[in-house]
Design an enzyme around this catalytic site. Structure first.
Site, mmCIF file in Angstrom:
data_model
loop_
_atom_site.group_PDB
_atom_site.id
_atom_site.type_symbol
_atom_site.label_atom_id
_atom_site.label_comp_id
_atom_site.label_asym_id
_atom_site.label_seq_id
_atom_site.Cartn_x
_atom_site.Cartn_y
_atom_site.Cartn_z
ATOM 1 N N GLU A 61 10.033 7.915 -2.548
ATOM 2 C CA GLU A 61 9.175 7.331 -3.571
ATOM 3 C C GLU A 61 8.746 8.462 -4.492
ATOM 4 O OE1 GLU A 61 8.844 4.187 -4.060
ATOM 5 O OE2 GLU A 61 9.902 3.694 -2.200
ATOM 6 N N HIS A 200 9.534 -0.643 -2.111
ATOM 7 C CA HIS A 200 8.916 0.531 -2.721
ATOM 8 C C HIS A 200 7.979 1.238 -1.748
ATOM 9 C CE1 HIS A 200 10.819 -0.596 -6.409
ATOM 10 N NE2 HIS A 200 10.221 -1.769 -6.399
ATOM 11 N N ASP A 205 12.137 0.869 2.933
ATOM 12 C CA ASP A 205 13.418 0.857 2.218
ATOM 13 C C ASP A 205 14.501 1.547 3.037
ATOM 14 O OD1 ASP A 205 12.196 -0.491 0.184
ATOM 15 O OD2 ASP A 205 12.187 1.164 -1.236
#
Length: 238
Positions: A61, A200, A205
């Protein structure tokens, strides 16, 4: 975008370098520098059967899409798997404390809080921990072209030796193997019926990408791909 580039070149780039200075004299920095300088990657991994090899599926991220404009990594999530074997996933997740302030829209998108980031590790500490977690494995990201570039740009910004571990771009494999599918991660998750977690979030993820990647490994032999190296070359169009 032009204004952002100008702002970064004239002001923020120099301010960022100034704020990094105290970290560059620490023992942890020197230790990581030496590790990267002397790091050797296990070339034997490339010869392993792709359905049996160790992989680290990871996700980042970030504060934006352009690390060359000072955007930073604020979270790293990863899953360690052994080919197609359904073993318990080893998990890795770290918040990374940024040098520059993070926009509220980024916090809203990722679900992070300023408290999470204040309590995060420095990039030096986080990369060292990730390097230890992923050693003796092939890195996998969706797409690796973005995540690997981001990591390497961060290392360069921190004046550290560039690390080039072997990696596979899972999105490129998907484009080769399933040309009729939409290739965005969300679309592939839906197509394969993978349990959807909140997006996110780096670890979530990575978990979903790991499940997708294991599906890929089950199917890849049909395309004549047997070793890790063949898979890497095929993904890159070689």
């Amino acid at each position: 975008m032009d204004l952002e580039i100008l702002k970064y070149i004239l002001f923020e780039k120099h301010m960022y370098a100034y704020k990094l200075r105290p970290y560059l004299n620490t023992q942890k920095y020197q230790e990581l520098y030496e590790k990267l300088l002397n790091r050797e990657h296990n070339e034997e991994l490339l010869k392993k059967p792709i359905q049996e090899a160790p992989f680290t599926i990871f996700d980042l991220e970030t504060t934006g899409l352009l690390p060359e404009l000072g955007h930073e990594i604020i979270s790293i999530g990863a899953i360690r798997i052994q080919g197609t074997n359904h073993v318990s996933y080893e998990r890795f997740h770290e918040y990374v404390r940024p040098i520059r302030p993070v926009h509220q829209r980024t916090l809203n998108l990722t679900g992070m809080t300023r408290h999470d980031l204040r309590g995060g590790k420095t990039f030096i500490e986080a990369y060292d921990a990730f390097m230890e977690f992923s050693k003796d494995s092939i890195l996998v990201a969706y797409p690796a072209a973005f995540d690997m570039k981001f990591l390497q740009t961060m290392l360069k910004r921190w004046k550290l030796p560039i690390d080039t571990p072997p990696s596979i771009d899972a999105q490129k494999l998907v484009k080769n193997m399933y040309p009729r599918h939409k290739h965005q991660l969300d679309s592939m998750i839906n197509s394969f019926g993978i349990t959807q977690l909140e997006r996110h979030h780096a670890l979530n993820d990575a978990i979903m990408t790991a499940e997708l990647f294991q599906r890929i490994l089950h199917d890849i032999e049909e395309f004549g791909i047997k070793t890790v190296e063949e898979g890497m070359n095929w993904a890159e169009g070689k």
